[in-house]
Enzyme design. Structure first.
Site, PDB file in Angstrom:
ATOM      1  N   ASP A  43      50.788  70.235  74.576  1.00 37.08           N
ATOM      2  CA  ASP A  43      49.413  71.378  75.408  1.00 37.08           C
ATOM      3  C   ASP A  43      49.959  71.122  76.379  1.00 37.08           C
ATOM      4  O   ASP A  43      49.688  69.813  76.518  1.00 37.08           O
ATOM      5  CB  ASP A  43      48.401  71.420  74.799  1.00 37.08           C
ATOM      6  CG  ASP A  43      47.749  72.528  75.550  1.00 37.08           C
ATOM      7  OD1 ASP A  43      47.793  73.248  75.101  1.00 37.08           O
ATOM      8  OD2 ASP A  43      46.530  72.070  75.468  1.00 37.08           O
ATOM      9  N   CYS A  94      50.917  65.661  74.490  1.00 39.82           N
ATOM     10  CA  CYS A  94      49.987  65.673  75.713  1.00 39.82           C
ATOM     11  C   CYS A  94      48.504  65.977  74.809  1.00 39.82           C
ATOM     12  O   CYS A  94      47.581  66.855  75.341  1.00 39.82           O
ATOM     13  CB  CYS A  94      49.768  66.961  76.458  1.00 39.82           C
ATOM     14  SG  CYS A  94      52.114  66.921  77.649  1.00 39.82           S
ATOM     15  N   ALA A  95      47.567  64.987  74.463  1.00 37.02           N
ATOM     16  CA  ALA A  95      46.944  65.473  73.835  1.00 37.02           C
ATOM     17  C   ALA A  95      45.608  64.665  74.708  1.00 37.02           C
ATOM     18  O   ALA A  95      44.368  65.929  74.505  1.00 37.02           O
ATOM     19  CB  ALA A  95      46.545  64.038  72.893  1.00 37.02           C
ATOM     20  N   ALA A  96      45.612  63.678  75.764  1.00 35.17           N
ATOM     21  CA  ALA A  96      43.663  63.909  76.629  1.00 35.17           C
ATOM     22  C   ALA A  96      43.430  65.090  76.787  1.00 35.17           C
ATOM     23  O   ALA A  96      44.093  66.285  76.944  1.00 35.17           O
ATOM     24  CB  ALA A  96      44.224  62.610  77.281  1.00 35.17           C
ATOM     25  N   GLY A 133      40.811  67.223  72.385  1.00 37.26           N
ATOM     26  CA  GLY A 133      40.201  67.951  71.341  1.00 37.26           C
ATOM     27  C   GLY A 133      40.881  69.169  70.524  1.00 37.26           C
ATOM     28  O   GLY A 133      40.573  69.492  69.249  1.00 37.26           O
ATOM     29  N   LYS A 134      42.287  69.335  70.790  1.00 34.12           N
ATOM     30  CA  LYS A 134      43.229  69.603  70.160  1.00 34.12           C
ATOM     31  C   LYS A 134      43.388  68.825  68.742  1.00 34.12           C
ATOM     32  O   LYS A 134      44.026  68.917  68.119  1.00 34.12           O
ATOM     33  CB  LYS A 134      44.259  69.737  70.819  1.00 34.12           C
ATOM     34  CG  LYS A 134      44.258  71.178  71.314  1.00 34.12           C
ATOM     35  CD  LYS A 134      45.315  72.353  72.166  1.00 34.12           C
ATOM     36  CE  LYS A 134      44.733  72.987  73.106  1.00 34.12           C
ATOM     37  NZ  LYS A 134      44.119  73.162  74.260  1.00 34.12           N
ATOM     38  N   CYS A 185      47.200  76.814  79.130  1.00 30.51           N
ATOM     39  CA  CYS A 185      46.086  77.372  79.441  1.00 30.51           C
ATOM     40  C   CYS A 185      46.115  78.031  80.819  1.00 30.51           C
ATOM     41  O   CYS A 185      45.020  78.183  81.810  1.00 30.51           O
ATOM     42  CB  CYS A 185      44.665  76.101  79.060  1.00 30.51           C
ATOM     43  SG  CYS A 185      45.136  74.767  81.268  1.00 30.51           S
TER      44      CYS A 185
END
Length: 448
Positions: free
Chosen positions: A334, A261-263, A266-267, A387
């Site tokens: 994430d 779940c990349a967008a 940042g990670k 988060c």
């Protein structure tokens, strides 16, 4: 309101707040856009920023104070926002005299409304100054009192007290209304931490090492975004606790990694910085939206790690359509979450979320974990992070996953700074009240 051109700090703040509260715009994006198109000085931009975040953080408190003065009156939304903004300044901004707040607010009412609006705003503000604001301690119900005092919805007050106990919950309530600080991650693919600190200092930015993340820096003063160090990708803006998920993964240079779940990436770029293209290391970054794939690729280009990043549009729940089982050494999930750990940075999200949203997100999080788990090699590590600080999306999701997957075991989450290492649980939850960073959750699951 939207067709008026406002070129004062209070006008820009009022316009931004109206767009956030009436149209659901994101405060950070809308404020940046409005300030960029304005002719305001840096001092006025800081005042506008303070007003936007201050009103959003204290909205329920401000509404409680305003209510007696507008009782029974039907008023336009922007007028209500103007009054909230005025009361915020009376109560929270010590360096701004009350007469200046009153004069500026009346001038805005005159520009944006009719003579009746101006008279109404003038009357309310004079009454507020004459009679004073109500005492939240007069509210007998303790949940409602905390809801008003800390400007949080009652369900969230109840939930955090239930999950963390009252003293810790109260510390969280206070922390989420403090100003958010800017933190940076040093891109070790391009520079070192001492070099980055020295270069930033030359360019007028004072930083200090993060107490949370190994490659993190906390900005003490200066405008980072306009420095060469930022534009050349030596540093990138990222919250300290958000760096910990990748830090806990202990990525090896030759690893094949899936960022499910990349967008906005940042990670992904943090993972890529630890990989070595020559040794075959690469990270595959997924996102469900096509336009966000471009964000990931742009991020990777700026940070100088594009040769190790493969971004593609795919719903992680459909991972089986594209990847072989046992393909990856490490997987990062994430996951989409309620974002309750970000209340300091995105104060408006607290007013839209419901408890049912969190429960629905738990199901989506579990579905993503179930879908990508077979793609991990035996012995590989799947890192699940969010988060949020709500346990149903964190430990609740991890326990539900483990109950259905006996081929996985939970490892103790380790970070470079050994944060909270004396804890009894294996997962790591960073609360907004712990270190002044965002709230964050990290768990590490190993496939047996």
């Amino acid at each position: 309101m939207k067709n008026k051109q406002i070129n004062t700090a209070r006008g820009a703040a009022l316009k931004t707040l109206d767009q956030v509260l009436q149209n659901g715009a994101y405060s950070n994006l809308q404020l940046n856009q409005n300030l960029k198109s304005s002719q305001l000085s840096e001092v006025d931009k800081r005042l506008a920023t303070n007003l936007v975040y201050g009103v959003l953080q204290h909205k329920l408190t401000l509404e409680y104070w305003m209510a007696p003065f507008i009782k029974g009156k039907k008023i336009e939304s922007w007028v209500k926002t103007l009054l909230l903004m005025s009361i915020y300044q009376y109560r929270y901004l010590d360096r701004v005299p009350d007469w200046a707040v009153t004069n500026e607010s009346i001038e805005l009412a005159k520009q944006l409304g009719n003579p009746g609006t101006r008279r109404f705003v003038t009357g309310v503000l004079h009454a507020v100054l004459r009679q004073g604001l109500g005492d939240v301690n007069a509210i007998k119900d303790p949940i409602k009192r905390r809801s008003v005092e800390f400007s949080l919805p009652q369900w969230l007050v109840e939930e955090l007290i239930k999950q963390y106990g009252q003293p810790t919950a109260d510390a969280i309530f206070r922390a989420v209304n403090e100003p958010a600080r800017v933190s940076l991650r040093v891109n070790e693919a391009k520079t070192t931490i001492p070099q980055a600190i020295a270069i930033l200092k030359e360019q007028g930015v004072e930083v200090e090492p993060s107490q949370v993340a190994k490659t993190g820096l906390v900005v003490k003063s200066g405008d980072v975004v306009n420095t060469d160090a930022f534009m050349q990708g030596l540093v990138t803006i990222q919250d300290e606790s958000a760096m910990l998920a990748v830090e806990s993964m202990a990525v090896n240079p030759a690893d094949q990694v899936l960022d499910a779940c990349a967008a906005p990436g940042g990670k992904t770029v943090q993972i890529a910085a630890a990989l070595d293209k020559k040794q075959g290391g690469s990270v595959t970054a997924l996102d469900i939206h096509a336009h966000k794939i471009k964000l990931i690729e742009k991020n990777a280009q700026r940070l100088g790690v594009a040769d190790r990043v493969h971004a593609c549009q795919l719903d992680a729940r459909k991972a089986d359509e594209k990847f072989e089982d046992g393909q990856f050494d490490k997987i990062l999930v994430d996951a989409p979450c309620s974002g309750i750990g970000l209340l300091r940075r995105k104060p408006e999200i607290r007013y839209d979320k419901k408890l049912s949203d969190s429960q629905n997100l738990h199901k989506i999080q579990l579905a993503i974990l179930n879908a990508v788990a077979p793609k991990l090699k035996k012995g590989g590590i799947m890192t699940y992070s969010t988060c949020t600080i709500l346990q149903q999306e964190n430990d609740g999701t991890v326990q539900a996953f483990l109950a259905a997957h006996p081929e996985f075991r939970l490892l103790k989450t380790q970070t470079a700074r050994t944060l909270k290492n004396a804890r009894t649980g294996a997962t790591l939850t960073i609360l907004p009240s712990d270190y002044g960073s965002d709230g964050f959750f990290i768990s590490n699951l190993q496939r047996l």
